[in-house]
Design a protein around this motif. Sequence first.
Motif, PDB file in Angstrom:
ATOM      1  N   ILE A   1      -9.778   4.293 -10.811  1.00  0.00           N
ATOM      2  CA  ILE A   1     -10.518   5.539 -10.997  1.00  0.00           C
ATOM      3  C   ILE A   1      -9.790   6.640 -10.248  1.00  0.00           C
ATOM      4  O   ILE A   1      -9.585   6.567  -9.043  1.00  0.00           O
ATOM      5  CB  ILE A   1     -11.958   5.411 -10.477  1.00  0.00           C
ATOM      6  N   ILE A   2      -9.363   7.675 -10.937  1.00  0.00           N
ATOM      7  CA  ILE A   2      -8.614   8.746 -10.286  1.00  0.00           C
ATOM      8  C   ILE A   2      -9.274  10.106 -10.499  1.00  0.00           C
ATOM      9  O   ILE A   2      -8.769  11.100 -10.051  1.00  0.00           O
ATOM     10  CB  ILE A   2      -7.151   8.785 -10.787  1.00  0.00           C
ATOM     11  N   ALA A   3     -10.390  10.189 -11.199  1.00  0.00           N
ATOM     12  CA  ALA A   3     -11.010  11.483 -11.456  1.00  0.00           C
ATOM     13  C   ALA A   3     -12.466  11.468 -11.034  1.00  0.00           C
ATOM     14  O   ALA A   3     -13.164  10.475 -11.185  1.00  0.00           O
ATOM     15  CB  ALA A   3     -10.900  11.832 -12.938  1.00  0.00           C
TER      16      ALA A   3
ATOM     17  N   VAL B   1       0.436  16.040 -10.038  1.00  0.00           N
ATOM     18  CA  VAL B   1      -0.004  15.354  -8.811  1.00  0.00           C
ATOM     19  C   VAL B   1       1.071  14.364  -8.354  1.00  0.00           C
ATOM     20  O   VAL B   1       1.410  14.278  -7.166  1.00  0.00           O
ATOM     21  CB  VAL B   1      -1.349  14.634  -9.046  1.00  0.00           C
ATOM     22  N   MET B   2       1.636  13.626  -9.309  1.00  0.00           N
ATOM     23  CA  MET B   2       2.648  12.623  -8.979  1.00  0.00           C
ATOM     24  C   MET B   2       3.931  13.275  -8.471  1.00  0.00           C
ATOM     25  O   MET B   2       4.492  12.852  -7.452  1.00  0.00           O
ATOM     26  CB  MET B   2       2.950  11.768 -10.212  1.00  0.00           C
TER      27      MET B   2
ATOM     28  N   MET C   1      -8.958  16.632  -9.342  1.00  0.00           N
ATOM     29  CA  MET C   1      -7.837  15.768  -8.979  1.00  0.00           C
ATOM     30  C   MET C   1      -7.770  15.492  -7.479  1.00  0.00           C
ATOM     31  O   MET C   1      -6.741  15.006  -6.991  1.00  0.00           O
ATOM     32  CB  MET C   1      -6.519  16.420  -9.441  1.00  0.00           C
ATOM     33  N   CYS C   2      -8.832  15.769  -6.753  1.00  0.00           N
ATOM     34  CA  CYS C   2      -8.757  15.643  -5.297  1.00  0.00           C
ATOM     35  C   CYS C   2      -8.495  14.206  -4.848  1.00  0.00           C
ATOM     36  O   CYS C   2      -7.726  13.961  -3.905  1.00  0.00           O
ATOM     37  CB  CYS C   2     -10.022  16.203  -4.648  1.00  0.00           C
ATOM     38  N   VAL C   3      -9.131  13.233  -5.499  1.00  0.00           N
ATOM     39  CA  VAL C   3      -8.899  11.834  -5.124  1.00  0.00           C
ATOM     40  C   VAL C   3      -7.472  11.421  -5.467  1.00  0.00           C
ATOM     41  O   VAL C   3      -6.799  10.744  -4.684  1.00  0.00           O
ATOM     42  CB  VAL C   3      -9.921  10.913  -5.819  1.00  0.00           C
ATOM     43  N   ALA C   4      -6.996  11.827  -6.637  1.00  0.00           N
ATOM     44  CA  ALA C   4      -5.622  11.507  -7.041  1.00  0.00           C
ATOM     45  C   ALA C   4      -4.618  12.105  -6.066  1.00  0.00           C
ATOM     46  O   ALA C   4      -3.631  11.462  -5.692  1.00  0.00           O
ATOM     47  CB  ALA C   4      -5.364  12.021  -8.450  1.00  0.00           C
ATOM     48  N   GLU C   5      -4.866  13.342  -5.631  1.00  0.00           N
ATOM     49  CA  GLU C   5      -3.946  13.997  -4.697  1.00  0.00           C
ATOM     50  C   GLU C   5      -3.907  13.274  -3.353  1.00  0.00           C
ATOM     51  O   GLU C   5      -2.865  13.223  -2.695  1.00  0.00           O
ATOM     52  CB  GLU C   5      -4.358  15.460  -4.512  1.00  0.00           C
ATOM     53  N   ALA C   6      -5.036  12.723  -2.935  1.00  0.00           N
ATOM     54  CA  ALA C   6      -5.081  12.000  -1.667  1.00  0.00           C
ATOM     55  C   ALA C   6      -4.457  10.618  -1.794  1.00  0.00           C
ATOM     56  O   ALA C   6      -3.796  10.135  -0.863  1.00  0.00           O
ATOM     57  CB  ALA C   6      -6.534  11.885  -1.196  1.00  0.00           C
TER      58      ALA C   6
END
Length: 555
Positions: free
Chosen positions: A10-12, A178-179, A121-126
């Motif tokens: 889960i990334i979003a 993000v990547m 995208m906050c979780v993905a960025e972290a």
Amino acid sequence: MVEEGTNNTIIAFNANGNALDTTKGNRIVQAYDNATTCGLVWTPNFVAYRCRTCGISPCMSLCTECFKKGNHHQHDFNMFLSQAGGACDCGDTSVMKETGFCDRHGPNKVSSKGNAPTDLMCVAEAMMPRIILRLIQHLRENCEENMPESRKWAIQKADAFICMLLDFNNMGGLMRRVMTSALTNPTKYKILNEIPENQESEYAQYLCDSKRIYEEALKSLPNPRPCEELRDCPPLQENLVHKTFLEELVFWTVKFEFPQKVVCLLLNMLPDPDYKEALTRAFVLHYSRISIMLENSIDPDTLSNRVVHVSVQLFSNESLALRMTDQLNLLHVMVVSLKSMMSKILIKNTLHDKDNNFHYVVDCAQPVMKDHCYWPLVSDLNNVLSHRPVALKFMADDTLLEMWFDFLAMFQGMNVNKRELDEHIEFEPNTYYAAFSAELEASAYPMWALVTHLTGESTAHLTRRVLSACIREWYEWLEVTNYKGPIVDDSMQVSFHLPLHRYLAVFLCQGVAKQGIRVEEILPSSDAILTLLIMHPLRVQVSRGQVLVVDLNYM
């Protein structure tokens, strides 16, 4: 070890901070995808298209879908089976004309999808920097020296993990950004690699061990020794210093001999222009070390294809190739790498009086020559020299020209052929093919790439520079071979490889025919020197005639 994991991470999150399920999350992230280029990456044996009418770079290529949706009616195009792999250039204005773009790609095809919610995208960025760190750590743990099978197993073990990253990239521009931000952020790289203050903790010990393995691996990948003028050139310095995850990932890509999945991961993010420049910079920083890997690889053919799979995507962009030339001395790095590769396989030349010949030429029986290990380096050089601004810089740099003709001199007079008077030679040795292939690819192709840009009087000064450097090298060659004129023993031997003569003839012809240069201002006035100049090409023509006569007699 990288955990097997799943592709259902889960990334979003939604606006309320609640996790979205994977399918719904993917759809929301993809809804904000404003990518303007295709960037589809393919591996060898993929059917692709090349349109010479639309191409700015000779290396441009299109996937089937983009080609069929573009307007290429009555264009000069061909369909081909990709040998080394590639990526679709549709939408990239630096590689092809906009008229050839399909209806989905190009700077004018940006759809207004609005801005993504700030917290989407906050979780993905972290998470992303830590996900990439885990991959880096896995590669560190499995880099045992002289154990290619262990490295191959390590990549296979990380397959699901790399596939997960590829799936993230395929979600579109938002996730790709993000990547790429995680890969190119020097602060994240520094912080996540720092050893905690409590060095007795299990994780601190792990980081210490990981750092030690990494530092040992850096020492195990040497670079060619540059000349004194280039010691400050970053790609040619003895000690590598990595500042981002991307730079270290490129290092491990080289160290592991370009694993296919990792190469695809690196290339799939190229639609991000900032990342493309960062990857090109990282690739150039490791370029001279790639030449060392090519020399020592047990499978140079596969490695060559994978190197070119990356380099052709990076060096086909003219503005990018020019920046690398200006900022990182790309041309110098390429020539140093080629010279270094050939200088390790030199043998004493036996042309003329071998006891008084102190010239050294490449040994065509060596694996570097027979296995075409030099091919990726020459291919890259030809690619960057197809860009006019880069080629003009090459010919305007006296240091580069001196290095280049010093390199060509290694082929001058190589693979000496002796006339057989007793028995007919039914099959030529492998060295015969290796010698002609090398001179064609490493000498003639770059020559034509350069001379193509010399089309008028405005570039006549560059032609004079090239000719002057060529003649200086030819004089040095005469001196070290102690050649003062025809001798009896010469009638029984010949070398068909005279790249210095070839360059002199081609550039002089171009200068006289199209640039207003007079023969008298280039060639020496002494009849004795002119006689020496013509003797070797004349001997080649005589030998060619003798070979034809012998072949006819045996028919």
